[in-house]
Write a protein that holds these residues in place. Structure first.
Motif, PDB file in Angstrom:
ATOM      1  N   ALA A   1       3.058 -16.299   7.901  1.00 14.08           N
ATOM      2  CA  ALA A   1       2.973 -16.656   6.481  1.00 14.08           C
ATOM      3  C   ALA A   1       2.121 -15.653   5.709  1.00 14.08           C
ATOM      4  N   VAL A   2       1.010 -15.216   6.299  1.00 13.89           N
ATOM      5  CA  VAL A   2       0.169 -14.221   5.632  1.00 13.89           C
ATOM      6  C   VAL A   2       0.912 -12.891   5.513  1.00 13.89           C
ATOM      7  N   PHE A   3       1.639 -12.528   6.554  1.00 16.30           N
ATOM      8  CA  PHE A   3       2.454 -11.306   6.499  1.00 16.30           C
ATOM      9  C   PHE A   3       3.457 -11.380   5.345  1.00 16.30           C
ATOM     10  N   ALA A   4       4.135 -12.516   5.214  1.00 21.04           N
ATOM     11  CA  ALA A   4       5.085 -12.686   4.115  1.00 21.04           C
ATOM     12  C   ALA A   4       4.377 -12.624   2.766  1.00 21.04           C
ATOM     13  N   LEU A   5       3.170 -13.191   2.710  1.00 23.36           N
ATOM     14  CA  LEU A   5       2.421 -13.205   1.455  1.00 23.36           C
ATOM     15  C   LEU A   5       2.030 -11.792   1.018  1.00 23.36           C
ATOM     16  N   VAL A   6       1.478 -10.989   1.932  1.00 22.92           N
ATOM     17  CA  VAL A   6       1.044  -9.644   1.530  1.00 22.92           C
ATOM     18  C   VAL A   6       2.244  -8.750   1.221  1.00 22.92           C
ATOM     19  N   THR A   7       3.394  -9.036   1.871  1.00 27.07           N
ATOM     20  CA  THR A   7       4.614  -8.301   1.521  1.00 27.07           C
ATOM     21  C   THR A   7       5.049  -8.641   0.104  1.00 27.07           C
ATOM     22  N   TRP A   8       5.078  -9.919  -0.212  1.00 28.92           N
ATOM     23  CA  TRP A   8       5.445 -10.390  -1.554  1.00 28.92           C
ATOM     24  C   TRP A   8       4.482  -9.841  -2.603  1.00 28.92           C
ATOM     25  N   GLN A   9       3.203  -9.856  -2.283  1.00 30.48           N
ATOM     26  CA  GLN A   9       2.193  -9.345  -3.209  1.00 30.48           C
ATOM     27  C   GLN A   9       2.415  -7.866  -3.495  1.00 30.48           C
ATOM     28  N   ALA A  10       2.675  -7.086  -2.457  1.00 35.61           N
ATOM     29  CA  ALA A  10       2.884  -5.645  -2.644  1.00 35.61           C
ATOM     30  C   ALA A  10       4.148  -5.361  -3.444  1.00 35.61           C
ATOM     31  N   LEU A  11       5.222  -6.092  -3.156  1.00 37.07           N
ATOM     32  CA  LEU A  11       6.487  -5.855  -3.855  1.00 37.07           C
ATOM     33  C   LEU A  11       6.378  -6.171  -5.344  1.00 37.07           C
ATOM     34  N   ARG A  12       5.404  -6.987  -5.714  1.00 32.73           N
ATOM     35  CA  ARG A  12       5.182  -7.285  -7.139  1.00 32.73           C
ATOM     36  C   ARG A  12       4.222  -6.291  -7.787  1.00 32.73           C
ATOM     37  N   GLY A  13       3.849  -5.248  -7.045  1.00 33.56           N
ATOM     38  CA  GLY A  13       2.974  -4.223  -7.599  1.00 33.56           C
ATOM     39  C   GLY A  13       1.541  -4.668  -7.765  1.00 33.56           C
ATOM     40  N   GLN A  14       1.097  -5.591  -6.922  1.00 34.98           N
ATOM     41  CA  GLN A  14      -0.231  -6.185  -7.068  1.00 34.98           C
ATOM     42  C   GLN A  14      -1.171  -5.679  -5.976  1.00 34.98           C
ATOM     43  N   PRO A  15      -2.353  -5.160  -6.340  1.00 33.71           N
ATOM     44  CA  PRO A  15      -3.309  -4.712  -5.318  1.00 33.71           C
ATOM     45  C   PRO A  15      -3.775  -5.877  -4.449  1.00 33.71           C
ATOM     46  N   LEU A  16      -4.106  -5.580  -3.210  1.00 34.03           N
ATOM     47  CA  LEU A  16      -4.523  -6.611  -2.264  1.00 34.03           C
ATOM     48  C   LEU A  16      -5.729  -7.388  -2.774  1.00 34.03           C
ATOM     49  N   LEU A  17      -6.707  -6.685  -3.344  1.00 37.56           N
ATOM     50  CA  LEU A  17      -7.958  -7.328  -3.746  1.00 37.56           C
ATOM     51  C   LEU A  17      -7.946  -7.807  -5.192  1.00 37.56           C
TER      52      LEU A  17
END
Length: 297
Positions: free
Chosen positions: A243-259
Motif C-alpha cells: 500500500a505504501v509503494f502504491a501511495l508513493v507511486t501515486w504521489q510521484a505521478l501527481r508531481g508531488q514531492p515526497l516531503l
C-alpha cells in the motif's frame, strides 16, 4: 558490484564532475550497492528451492540476471567515464544505442527475476511465514522494478521537441537535476519516480528481514513462537508495504514531492497506518487452540 562500488567511491573522492545535478559517480555507486543487496538476497532465496529441477531453473535464471546486471553497470560506467548521461540520453546515435541496450538488459533482468519469483511461488517451503515472505517480497520488488518502464516514457515537453536530447525522466512536473534531498537526490520540487522504484525493489530485503526479526524475538515472546502468528504478521506487513509503494507511486505521478504531501496523500497514509495497526493487533490475537503458556504471554 562490490569492486565497482569501491571504484565509485574513488570517483566520488577524486572526480569533481557533476552531471544532472549530482556527482557523476553517484549513480554507479548507488546502483552497485543496490545490486550487492539484490544479488545476496536472491542467492539466499534460490537456496530455499526444494527440488533439483527448480534449483536448475533457478541457477539459469540467476545466471541470466547476473549477466544482465553486469552489462547494465558496464554501460552506465562507460557513460560516466565519457562524462555523459546514461539514462534517457538520445543526444547522439551512440548515446541512443547505449540507452537502448540498457533497456534490453533491464527487460532481460526483469524477466529473469520473474522466473525466480514464480519458482518461489510454486516451491513447497516448510515454514509458511518464510515461504510467503520471499514470495510476496519478490513480487513487490518486481512491481518496483517495473517503475523503470514508466520512467522511459517521453514527457510532454520532450514530445513537443523535434529532436530531443533526452527521452524519459525520473522527475514528474519538473526537469531532472533540480533541487533534491540529501544523499538520495530525490526531487524536492516535484514528483520523483525513483522513490517508488527504490521502495518497491527493496521489499526484497525488508520483508524477509522483518521475518528474521520476528524469528529472533520468538525466544523472548511466546506468541511469536507460533508460526501462524508470524505468518499473519508477514501478511499484514506485506500488505502495508504494498500500500505504501502504491501511495508513493501515486504521489510521484501527481508531481508531488515526497516531503510535501497534500491532503489526499496524508489521508491515504493515515488510513494505511490505521489499517496496519488494526491488522497487527488482529494478527497477534492468540488462537483458541493456544496453550495456557501462550495465553499467559
Amino acid at each position: 558490484m562490490g569492486l565497482l562500488a569501491l571504484v565509485s567511491v574513488g570517483g566520488l573522492l577524486f572526480d569533481d564532475r557533476v552531471l544532472v545535478g549530482a556527482p557523476i559517480w553517484a549513480k554507479p555507486f548507488k546502483f552497485s550497492v543496490s545490486f550487492v543487496a539484490y544479488g545476496l538476497t536472491l542467492a539466499w532465496m534460490l537456496s530455499l528451492l526444494p527440488t533439483a529441477r527448480a534449483r536448475r531453473v533457478g541457477w539459469w535464471a540467476g545466471t541470466v540476471l547476473t549477466l544482465a546486471s553486469l552489462t547494465e553497470m558496464v554501460l552506465i560506467t562507460i557513460q560516466v567515464v565519457r562524462g555523459k548521461q546514461s539514462h534517457f540520453n538520445s543526444a547522439t546515435p551512440f548515446d541512443a544505442a547505449l540507452f537502448q541496450a540498457m533497456g534490453v538488459t533491464v527487460v532481460v533482468l526483469w524477466l529473469a527475476a520473474l522466473v525466480i519469483a514464480v519458482l518461489l511461488l510454486r516451491a513447497r517451503i516448510l515454514d509458511r511465514a518464510t515461504a510467503w515472505a520471499v514470495r510476496l517480497s519478490s513480487f513487490v520488488a518486481l512491481a518496483g522494478a517495473a517503475i523503470g518502464f514508466v520512467m522511459v516514457r517521453p514527457t510532454a515537453e520532450q514530445l513537443a521537441q523535434e529532436d530531443p536530447a533526452t527521452l524519459g525522466a525520473h522527475s514528474v512536473g519538473v526537469p531532472d537535476g533540480g533541487p533534491g534531498m540529501p544523499l538520495t537526490g530525490w526531487s524536492t520540487a516535484g514528483g520523483d519516480l525513483r522513490i517508488a522504484h527504490f521502495f518497491g525493489m527493496h521489499a526484497l530485503q525488508l520483508i524477509p528481514l522483518l521475518l528474521l526479526a520476528l524469528s529472533a524475538l520468538a525466544s523472548r515472546f511466546a506468541r511469536l513462537a507460533d508460526d501462524r502468528i508470524r505468518l499473519r504478521l508477514v501478511l499484514v506487513a506485506s500488505a502495508a508495504y504494498t500500500a505504501v509503494f502504491a501511495l508513493v507511486t501515486w504521489q510521484a505521478l501527481r508531481g508531488q514531492p515526497l516531503l510535501s504531501p497534500d491532503g489526499p496523500t496524508l489521508a491515504v497514509a493515515g488510513a494505511i497506518v490505521a489499517l496496519a495497526l488494526a491488522g497487527t493487533a488482529l494478527a497477534l490475537r492468540t488462537s483458541p487452540s493456544a496453550s495456557p503458556q501462550e495465553l499467559a504471554a
